[in-house]
Design a protein around this motif. Sequence first.
Motif, PDB file in Angstrom:
ATOM      1  N   GLY A 191      26.459  -7.166   0.315  1.00 13.67           N
ATOM      2  CA  GLY A 191      25.972  -7.366  -1.045  1.00 13.67           C
ATOM      3  C   GLY A 191      25.601  -6.096  -1.785  1.00 13.67           C
ATOM      4  O   GLY A 191      24.800  -6.117  -2.708  1.00 13.67           O
ATOM      5  N   LEU A 192      26.207  -4.993  -1.394  1.00 11.34           N
ATOM      6  CA  LEU A 192      25.913  -3.717  -2.054  1.00 11.34           C
ATOM      7  C   LEU A 192      26.910  -3.470  -3.177  1.00 11.34           C
ATOM      8  O   LEU A 192      28.055  -3.908  -3.112  1.00 11.34           O
ATOM      9  CB  LEU A 192      25.962  -2.574  -1.040  1.00 11.34           C
ATOM     10  CG  LEU A 192      24.992  -2.708   0.140  1.00 11.34           C
ATOM     11  CD1 LEU A 192      25.205  -1.586   1.136  1.00 11.34           C
ATOM     12  CD2 LEU A 192      23.562  -2.733  -0.356  1.00 11.34           C
ATOM     13  N   SER A 193      26.476  -2.736  -4.192  1.00 12.12           N
ATOM     14  CA  SER A 193      27.368  -2.437  -5.310  1.00 12.12           C
ATOM     15  C   SER A 193      27.568  -0.941  -5.521  1.00 12.12           C
ATOM     16  O   SER A 193      28.553  -0.537  -6.130  1.00 12.12           O
ATOM     17  CB  SER A 193      26.846  -3.078  -6.597  1.00 12.12           C
ATOM     18  OG  SER A 193      25.513  -2.660  -6.854  1.00 12.12           O
ATOM     19  N   GLY A 216      20.675  -3.056  -3.974  1.00  7.84           N
ATOM     20  CA  GLY A 216      22.126  -3.100  -4.092  1.00  7.84           C
ATOM     21  C   GLY A 216      22.841  -1.787  -3.832  1.00  7.84           C
ATOM     22  O   GLY A 216      24.030  -1.669  -4.115  1.00  7.84           O
ATOM     23  N   SER A 217      22.124  -0.807  -3.294  1.00  4.63           N
ATOM     24  CA  SER A 217      22.762   0.476  -3.023  1.00  4.63           C
ATOM     25  C   SER A 217      22.367   0.974  -1.635  1.00  4.63           C
ATOM     26  O   SER A 217      21.444   0.455  -1.014  1.00  4.63           O
ATOM     27  CB  SER A 217      22.371   1.513  -4.082  1.00  4.63           C
ATOM     28  OG  SER A 217      21.025   1.890  -3.942  1.00  4.63           O
ATOM     29  N   GLN A 258      36.904   0.967   5.090  1.00  4.81           N
ATOM     30  CA  GLN A 258      36.490  -0.317   5.663  1.00  4.81           C
ATOM     31  C   GLN A 258      35.013  -0.594   5.400  1.00  4.81           C
ATOM     32  O   GLN A 258      34.636  -1.729   5.067  1.00  4.81           O
ATOM     33  CB  GLN A 258      36.772  -0.339   7.164  1.00  4.81           C
ATOM     34  CG  GLN A 258      38.245  -0.427   7.502  1.00  4.81           C
ATOM     35  CD  GLN A 258      38.469  -0.455   9.000  1.00  4.81           C
ATOM     36  OE1 GLN A 258      37.739  -1.116   9.728  1.00  4.81           O
ATOM     37  NE2 GLN A 258      39.477   0.270   9.459  1.00  4.81           N
ATOM     38  N   VAL A 259      34.177   0.412   5.530  1.00  5.47           N
ATOM     39  CA  VAL A 259      32.746   0.210   5.296  1.00  5.47           C
ATOM     40  C   VAL A 259      32.471  -0.056   3.821  1.00  5.47           C
ATOM     41  O   VAL A 259      31.600  -0.865   3.497  1.00  5.47           O
ATOM     42  CB  VAL A 259      31.925   1.396   5.852  1.00  5.47           C
ATOM     43  CG1 VAL A 259      30.493   1.366   5.345  1.00  5.47           C
ATOM     44  CG2 VAL A 259      31.942   1.354   7.378  1.00  5.47           C
ATOM     45  N   CYS A 260      33.214   0.568   2.927  1.00  4.20           N
ATOM     46  CA  CYS A 260      33.049   0.267   1.503  1.00  4.20           C
ATOM     47  C   CYS A 260      33.356  -1.205   1.232  1.00  4.20           C
ATOM     48  O   CYS A 260      32.622  -1.878   0.496  1.00  4.20           O
ATOM     49  CB  CYS A 260      33.950   1.161   0.656  1.00  4.20           C
ATOM     50  SG  CYS A 260      33.396   2.868   0.523  1.00  4.20           S
ATOM     51  N   ALA A 261      34.419  -1.718   1.837  1.00  2.00           N
ATOM     52  CA  ALA A 261      34.772  -3.129   1.658  1.00  2.00           C
ATOM     53  C   ALA A 261      33.682  -4.038   2.248  1.00  2.00           C
ATOM     54  O   ALA A 261      33.296  -5.033   1.632  1.00  2.00           O
ATOM     55  CB  ALA A 261      36.125  -3.416   2.309  1.00  2.00           C
ATOM     56  N   ASP A 286      30.849   3.267  -7.317  1.00  5.55           N
ATOM     57  CA  ASP A 286      30.555   1.912  -7.760  1.00  5.55           C
ATOM     58  C   ASP A 286      31.578   1.004  -7.088  1.00  5.55           C
ATOM     59  O   ASP A 286      32.764   1.046  -7.421  1.00  5.55           O
ATOM     60  CB  ASP A 286      30.649   1.810  -9.279  1.00  5.55           C
ATOM     61  CG  ASP A 286      30.261   0.447  -9.807  1.00  5.55           C
ATOM     62  OD1 ASP A 286      30.280  -0.551  -9.035  1.00  5.55           O
ATOM     63  OD2 ASP A 286      29.943   0.344 -11.000  1.00  5.55           O
ATOM     64  N   LEU A 287      31.132   0.210  -6.145  1.00  4.60           N
ATOM     65  CA  LEU A 287      32.038  -0.628  -5.366  1.00  4.60           C
ATOM     66  C   LEU A 287      32.662  -1.750  -6.189  1.00  4.60           C
ATOM     67  O   LEU A 287      33.681  -2.313  -5.796  1.00  4.60           O
ATOM     68  CB  LEU A 287      31.290  -1.215  -4.170  1.00  4.60           C
ATOM     69  CG  LEU A 287      30.736  -0.191  -3.184  1.00  4.60           C
ATOM     70  CD1 LEU A 287      29.827  -0.872  -2.170  1.00  4.60           C
ATOM     71  CD2 LEU A 287      31.851   0.570  -2.502  1.00  4.60           C
TER      72      LEU A 287
END
Length: 167
Positions: free
Chosen positions: A115-117, A81-82, A105-108, A158-159
């Motif tokens: 599925g990354l957090s 998840g990271s 944009q990449v964070c979103a 932390d997204l």
Amino acid sequence: MTVLQRLRPDHAAALLAFERENRAYFAASIPDRGDDYFAEFDARHSELLVDQAAGLLHFHVLADDEGAVLGRVNLVDVADGSAELGYRIAERAAGRGLATEAVRQVCALALAEYGLSVLRAETTEDNHGSRAVLARTGFEPAGEIVLCGRPGLRFTRDLRDPAAGPR
């Protein structure tokens, strides 16, 4: 206008041109990729696409209307998840807010599509532009490091935390 695009096979020539044109500019603040990177670019590009299809990494290019690459934003070391965030913007496009917008944009995408957090990033202490991009996009300092023999900083975001969003 610029568009963030997921790395594709047809980006190879423009991406190689971007890396060659900006090699000295990038080497002033981050380690040089070395001659082998350029000599073996096509094979490496193909390997990255295979790894991307497997979900091991997520590469993106920031392209202009003519298809020229102005930057890249990558997520590597994807696991549990990271991922590690990395980005670079062409010298001719620096200072226009492109890195900040592309990282946002990449964070979103990282949260919604991949599925990354949690994302991690590193930069040298003297790379004020990169530190500003990370601060504007919600990354928090997470410790001091040595990066290629130079003092550096590690950052995390932390997204899932809306309070950690863009500033």
